[in-house]
Design an enzyme around this catalytic site. Sequence first.
Site, PDB file in Angstrom:
ATOM      1  N   LYS A 184      71.484 -63.199  40.875  1.00  0.00           N
ATOM      2  CA  LYS A 184      72.233 -61.936  40.792  1.00  0.00           C
ATOM      3  C   LYS A 184      72.992 -61.677  42.086  1.00  0.00           C
ATOM      4  O   LYS A 184      72.810 -62.377  43.073  1.00  0.00           O
ATOM      5  CB  LYS A 184      71.278 -60.785  40.497  1.00  0.00           C
ATOM      6  CG  LYS A 184      70.294 -61.032  39.385  1.00  0.00           C
ATOM      7  CD  LYS A 184      70.873 -60.785  38.009  1.00  0.00           C
ATOM      8  CE  LYS A 184      69.788 -61.005  36.974  1.00  0.00           C
ATOM      9  NZ  LYS A 184      70.224 -60.882  35.604  1.00  0.00           N
TER      10      LYS A 184
HETATM   11  C1  PLP Z   1      69.095 -60.787  34.653  1.00  0.00           C
HETATM   12  C2  PLP Z   1      69.191 -59.896  33.494  1.00  0.00           C
HETATM   13  C3  PLP Z   1      68.092 -59.160  33.020  1.00  0.00           C
HETATM   14  C4  PLP Z   1      66.682 -59.349  33.492  1.00  0.00           C
HETATM   15  O1  PLP Z   1      66.457 -59.275  34.806  1.00  0.00           O
HETATM   16  P1  PLP Z   1      65.103 -59.949  35.385  1.00  0.00           P
HETATM   17  O2  PLP Z   1      64.994 -59.339  36.721  1.00  0.00           O
HETATM   18  O3  PLP Z   1      65.320 -61.416  35.391  1.00  0.00           O
HETATM   19  O4  PLP Z   1      63.989 -59.548  34.495  1.00  0.00           O
HETATM   20  C5  PLP Z   1      68.284 -58.276  31.975  1.00  0.00           C
HETATM   21  N1  PLP Z   1      69.469 -58.137  31.394  1.00  0.00           N
HETATM   22  C6  PLP Z   1      70.542 -58.854  31.784  1.00  0.00           C
HETATM   23  C7  PLP Z   1      71.823 -58.624  31.087  1.00  0.00           C
HETATM   24  C8  PLP Z   1      70.425 -59.767  32.837  1.00  0.00           C
HETATM   25  O5  PLP Z   1      71.483 -60.498  33.195  1.00  0.00           O
END
Ligand code: PLP
Length: 393
Positions: A184
């Site tokens: 991210k």
């Molecule tokens: C990354 C992501 C998540 C989940 O995040 P985590 O921290 O990996 O649980 C949820 N929704 C979207 C659209 C994502 O890209």
Amino acid sequence: MPSHDIPLSKPNISTLEEQLVLEVLRSGRLSIGPMQEQFEELVAQRCGTSHAIACSSGTAGLHMILIALGIGPGDEVITTPFSFIASSNAILYVGAKPVFVDICPTSLNANPELIEQALTPRTKAILAVEAFGNPRHMDAYARIAAKYEIPLIEDSCEALGTVYNGQRAGAFGRAGVFGFYPNKQITTGEGGMIVTNDDRLADTCRSLRNQGRAVSGKGSVDGSSNAGSWLHHDRLGFNYRMSEISAAIGVAQMQRLDELIEARNDAADLYIERLLDIPELILPTVEDACTTMSWFVFVVRLAAGYTRYERDRVIAGLRMHDIGAGDYFPCIHLQPIYQRALGLAQGSFPIAESVSQRTLALPFFAGITDREVDIVAQTLELMISRENLSRRD
Ligand SMILES: *Cc1c(COP(=O)(O)O)cnc(C)c1O
């Protein structure tokens, strides 16, 4: 890893993250401490919300929001089939039914007109996603939610820092959530953050993340004398807490957020410049109303007419050249678990299905060099030419 590998993504960690983590390790306070508070404050400030609640993942954040809103069996939540699976898994966790609507082919987000058509008396929320950071239609979703008096839940896990029509990602709905997995915009290793202006929802989420304990200083639901004590539990909670070590990384990353967003913007601009002249490619676009675009990944797609098989061969070809590439995103409703849970036929969401067979994510991270972008662009062009040649055979 050999130096010529270009990974799909890579976290950007500086000495500031190292220093703050070391500070936590030496402090002896490894959970529920000042780093979490500071991290929460930084995110709340950035989103302009009155609350930010750190948790163990974006997925955990979504789960808690749905529980806090009282969504459960018999309820429907409208969402997009073109997303990371976590966004609709949260709906299944609480026993509710994800109701998918098809997407808009340019933004790749749920088509607002279809949302209105999908509403039923059982619809209890809209769970919207900024696909790859693109905020398009968020204001429309918020208008629909307000009109039908249902909450908008914003899965902004891909959009930290994005600003659209003067509004900040995370703050369009009743509650938003960010995720901090290492691919991210910012990372804490694992982690998440709920943002909201709703005091009661915030307190419920704080309690849910901490085993259902009353939020200290606020008393418990039944007002019993035990309220606020460590072994008093108001509700069925979870351990969805974030450690101080993760929060320390988050504090440093938030302090560097503008720098990281800018570096990602530079990389996106360069990709667009390098790929613009390849007629077989459809490139992502950013609307003028999006004054700050916080890119999550850089996803291009092959023109209509190319098949999933050809797209997969392009991805395999890039990987053969040590270039990370991914098939973001396969449609959620076609995943085996959703086939079992909902049984939606192939062809249910033709735009999402057609788009998802032709999209590919390219290496993208703060710190990718111009030379690396060049190599990716050239190799991609070569792989597409190879597909064109094999078509003529
Ligand atoms: C990354 C992501 C998540 C989940 O995040 P985590 O921290 O990996 O649980 C949820 N929704 C979207 C659209 C994502 O890209």
